[in-house]
Design an enzyme around this catalytic site. Structure first.
Site, mmCIF file in Angstrom:
data_model
loop_
_atom_site.group_PDB
_atom_site.id
_atom_site.type_symbol
_atom_site.label_atom_id
_atom_site.label_comp_id
_atom_site.label_asym_id
_atom_site.label_seq_id
_atom_site.Cartn_x
_atom_site.Cartn_y
_atom_site.Cartn_z
ATOM 1 N N ARG A 1 -10.267 -4.726 -14.375
ATOM 2 C CA ARG A 1 -9.120 -5.557 -13.984
ATOM 3 C C ARG A 1 -9.579 -7.004 -14.032
ATOM 4 O O ARG A 1 -10.664 -7.332 -13.557
ATOM 5 C CB ARG A 1 -8.647 -5.250 -12.552
ATOM 6 N N ASN B 1 0.828 -1.205 0.000
ATOM 7 C CA ASN B 1 0.000 0.000 0.000
ATOM 8 C C ASN B 1 0.865 1.258 0.000
ATOM 9 O O ASN B 1 0.603 2.218 -0.734
ATOM 10 C CB ASN B 1 -0.901 0.028 1.235
ATOM 11 N N HIS C 1 -15.120 2.469 -15.168
ATOM 12 C CA HIS C 1 -14.913 1.729 -13.923
ATOM 13 C C HIS C 1 -16.127 0.898 -13.541
ATOM 14 O O HIS C 1 -16.055 0.059 -12.642
ATOM 15 C CB HIS C 1 -14.583 2.740 -12.806
ATOM 16 N N ARG D 1 -14.145 2.286 4.363
ATOM 17 C CA ARG D 1 -12.958 1.480 4.629
ATOM 18 C C ARG D 1 -11.687 2.303 4.648
ATOM 19 O O ARG D 1 -10.832 2.129 5.505
ATOM 20 C CB ARG D 1 -12.811 0.391 3.561
ATOM 21 N N TYR E 1 -11.599 -10.101 -1.844
ATOM 22 C CA TYR E 1 -12.339 -8.850 -1.702
ATOM 23 C C TYR E 1 -13.793 -9.159 -1.351
ATOM 24 O O TYR E 1 -14.390 -10.090 -1.889
ATOM 25 C CB TYR E 1 -12.329 -8.046 -3.004
ATOM 26 N N HIS F 1 -14.934 -3.956 -0.027
ATOM 27 C CA HIS F 1 -14.894 -3.327 -1.338
ATOM 28 C C HIS F 1 -16.277 -2.983 -1.883
ATOM 29 O O HIS F 1 -16.390 -2.229 -2.851
ATOM 30 C CB HIS F 1 -14.170 -4.262 -2.323
#
Length: 702
Positions: free
Chosen positions: A392, A64, A452, A578, A485, A606
């Site tokens: 992705r 991260n 997205h 989060r 996730y 997520h």
């Protein structure tokens, strides 16, 4: 190493990492993200976590932080270089933010190192997993690693000298390196050389295949004389460079977006350095050389007593020691999709026609739901068209294989591939080419916008009529991350959703203005306004107003101001965020009725859920799920999709998820008005409630 004067502007106490600022109207975006990574670091320290899971959280913290420097710090440095003086909503300019980040990161890195050295290493050793130094090894172990060095490591190393005829070498992003100073025995002249540790080598080398590990740079350092025969080794130190990795692309000037992204990826390798990490004890003159050649200053340097690049702990965490890990999860099948695993039928379309289906990953198997839906669509002769977005996806994607099969079967297949998905650009280029070669219509989205949204549209010629089967999700179509996730997905054959998705895909692949949608909220043109109207509806309801928003990040200033206004009117607001939260909760006269909590644990939270108790203006609640966080980039610079959930049983399911999020007293943290995050520990329920105990068999089914 030169240090900054001890001037406080960040509002953080370096010793304890807590803010000392009075309540504000907005928290700083970058510092709020660092707060999130501190919550990840806390899991690496948590004795309630299995030891190898703690090692994994240590690796996640490091990964991260790498991305934070590659993107966020790099962007702030670009602002400083360009002379941008505009302040962030909390009043800091880029220079001030970099100063504050330096203080905060130094404290966090120190904390991570202490956790690694004083906690993880001895506790893993007690469990017979040993993270050693070269000096810890006995004679036989050193001999074994020396043989491995000669056989497997030495042949792939390349020393690069620096002298008048050899300029300072390019140091690639996130590479691990040795800075070596050698001396000629005849005249005593000293020279500098760099040895790159090839990324194909494991970060921690197992001794004789055991659970005893040594950092690979220490193995190389112990044998560095092999690389410089006849020379005296004066010093050897490890270092690592982080570079600006954000992709900047002028799409309007790109005739071929695919080629433009490929070119930009090549350029990215040579972006400027933004961080230098060095091992403790590096000679001052070597450090000065690196700082000068990399065009950094000493405020960009971080000194490590622990091994550099603890992302390598993923290798250690992967060893076969189930007693040191979470118990494996038996992924369940969503009750409404039970027929998918039945010997009698495999008709996902019949099931979705019967009722909408909500799937909650990873508790519900991604393979038995999303992948099965797309695979059946690809094989079904009644399916005429299959369209989906790919932001992705995984390296061995069954979904890509299904799209290729569908195209080979003669179906109309459209894949909207987002080439600009950060750090997945190269992989997405590969998938795009493979899909095009198979006959799939590949589209790269709209100029200036990232696509997205997570949507699939299947057009099927059912016996009674043509139908549209849809999936709208919160997570990527990626079988690997779907196991790690937490995400949601809605399957529906509702004609209104189907018509919306047809209009959306036509808009994304063709020309024209964005259409009006019925069941979907779509960014960038509609979502912001819709969110503001829904929040304002709860404001007008006063004390009867109720808002619950679950998301990854809350940054947008206009949305935050609207939430403040709703709170001021008495509406009760719970925010489950989060990561980044720029809203300041619990301030009388500003946000008295707003509560913020964050859950960080085994799975990455997520999913995005948006609930408005008076959403239709007549007291009927509205529920939405989808891909968008409440950030300017999601609302203004991305194609995002939220779908309304209208089935009462599925609304009940979403309420269950929210209830567990709000009751959790094991994974949850709460945000105070001064910016302090406090871990929730007991007292809210009689027994610990863990969000990750929520499984599909708790949900209603028909």
């Amino acid at each position: 190493m030169p240090r900054r004067p001890a001037v406080r502007t960040a509002g953080y106490d370096r010793r304890v990492g807590s803010r000392r600022r009075k309540p504000e109207r907005f928290f700083n975006r970058e510092l709020s993200w660092l707060d999130f990574n501190e919550r990840v670091a806390a899991l690496a320290e948590d004795p309630a976590q299995p030891l190898l899971e703690r090692a994994k959280f240590c690796a996640i913290f490091s990964s991260n932080l790498d991305e934070f420097f590659q993107v966020r710090v790099a962007g702030l440095k670009d602002q400083v270089a360009a002379g941008v003086v505009t302040a962030s909503p909390d009043g800091r300019n880029a220079t001030q933010q970099l100063f504050d980040i330096r203080e905060r990161v130094e404290a966090l890195v120190g904390r991570q190192q202490r956790a690694f050295i004083a906690q993880l290493v001895p506790q893993l050793a007690a469990a017979d997993v040993h993270l050693l130094t070269w000096s810890d090894l006995d004679r036989d172990e050193r001999k074994a690693l020396s043989e491995e060095f000669i056989e497997r490591i030495f042949p792939v190393l390349t020393p690069l000298a620096v002298d008048p005829s050899h300029p300072f070498p390019y140091i690639s992003d996130l590479s691990l390196n040795l800075a070596v100073v050698v001396r000629r025995p005849d005249d005593g002249e000293e020279r500098f050389a760099r040895v790159k540790v090839p990324p194909l080598l494991p970060r921690f080398v197992a001794v004789n295949g055991s659970n005893r590990f040594v950092p690979v740079d220490q193995v190389i350092e112990a044998h560095v004389g092999f690389l410089f025969p006849g020379m005296e080794i004066v010093s050897s130190s490890t270092f690592r460079v982080t570079r600006n990795a954000d992709l900047t692309l002028e799409e309007e000037e790109a005739d071929d977006l695919l080629a433009a992204v490929e070119m930009e990826l090549r350029r990215r390798r040579f972006q400027g350095a933004v961080r230098l990490e060095v091992s403790a004890g590096m000679p001052a003159e070597v450090l000065e050389l690196l700082v000068t050649e990399l065009e950094l200053d000493h405020d960009d340097v971080y000194v490590w007593k622990a091994p550099l690049d603890l992302t390598g702990l993923w290798t250690v965490a992967a060893i076969d020691r189930p007693d040191l890990k979470h118990e494996p999860v038996n992924w369940s099948v969503e009750p409404r999709l039970f027929d998918l695993n039945s010997d009698e039928t495999n008709d996902v379309f019949r099931i979705i026609r019967r009722a909408d289906v909500l799937v909650h990953h990873p508790y519900v198997s991604f393979a038995s739901s999303v992948e099965a839906f797309i695979a059946q669509a690809a094989a079904d002769p009644r399916v005429l068209a299959l369209k989906m977005t790919l932001y992705r996806t995984s390296g061995d994607s069954p979904i890509v294989a299904s799209l290729i099969r569908a195209a080979e079967e003669g179906k109309q297949v459209v894949a909207l591939v987002e080439l600009k998905a950060r750090f997945d650009e190269r992989a997405n280029i590969g998938w795009a080419r493979r899909l095009e070669e198979a006959g799939v219509h590949v589209v790269y989205g709209l100029v200036g916008l990232k696509t997205h949204g997570k949507v699939v549209l299947v057009v099927r010629d059912d016996p009674d009529r043509l139908r549209r089967y849809c999936h709208v999700g919160t997570g990527n179509y990626n079988s690997r991350t779907a196991r790690m996730y937490e995400d949601l997905g809605l399957f529906t054959a509702d004609p209104a959703v189907g018509n919306d998705l047809i209009d959306l895909f036509n808009f994304l692949t063709g020309f024209g203005y964005e259409p009006e949608f019925s069941r979907l909220l779509v960014a960038p043109h509609e979502l912001r306004g819709a969110m503001l109207r829904l929040i304002d509806g709860e404001r007008r309801a006063g004390p009867q107003g109720r808002i619950v928003l679950k998301m990854n990040s809350l940054v947008d200033r206009e949305i935050i101001e609207a939430l403040y206004a709703a709170s001021g009117a008495g509406a009760q607001i719970d925010l489950i965020v989060r990561g980044i939260c720029c809203l300041v909760p619990g301030v009388p006269g500003q946000s008295k009725h707003i509560r913020v909590r964050s859950l960080v644990g085994r799975y990455l939270e997520h999913s995005r859920i948006f609930h408005f108790a008076n959403g239709d203006g007549e007291g009927q609640p509205l529920w939405y799920l989808g891909s968008a966080d409440l950030m300017p980039r999601n609302l203004d610079r991305r194609v995002e999709v939220l779908a309304s959930v209208t089935d009462p049983q599925l609304q009940e399911r979403l309420q269950q998820i929210i209830d567990v999020n709000l009751a959790d007293d094991t994974l949850a943290w709460t945000l105070g008005p001064g910016g302090e995050w406090r871990r929730v520990t007991g007292g809210t329920v009689e027994t610990h409630v863990r969000l990750h105990d929520l499984t599909a068999d708790r949900s209603p089914s028909r």
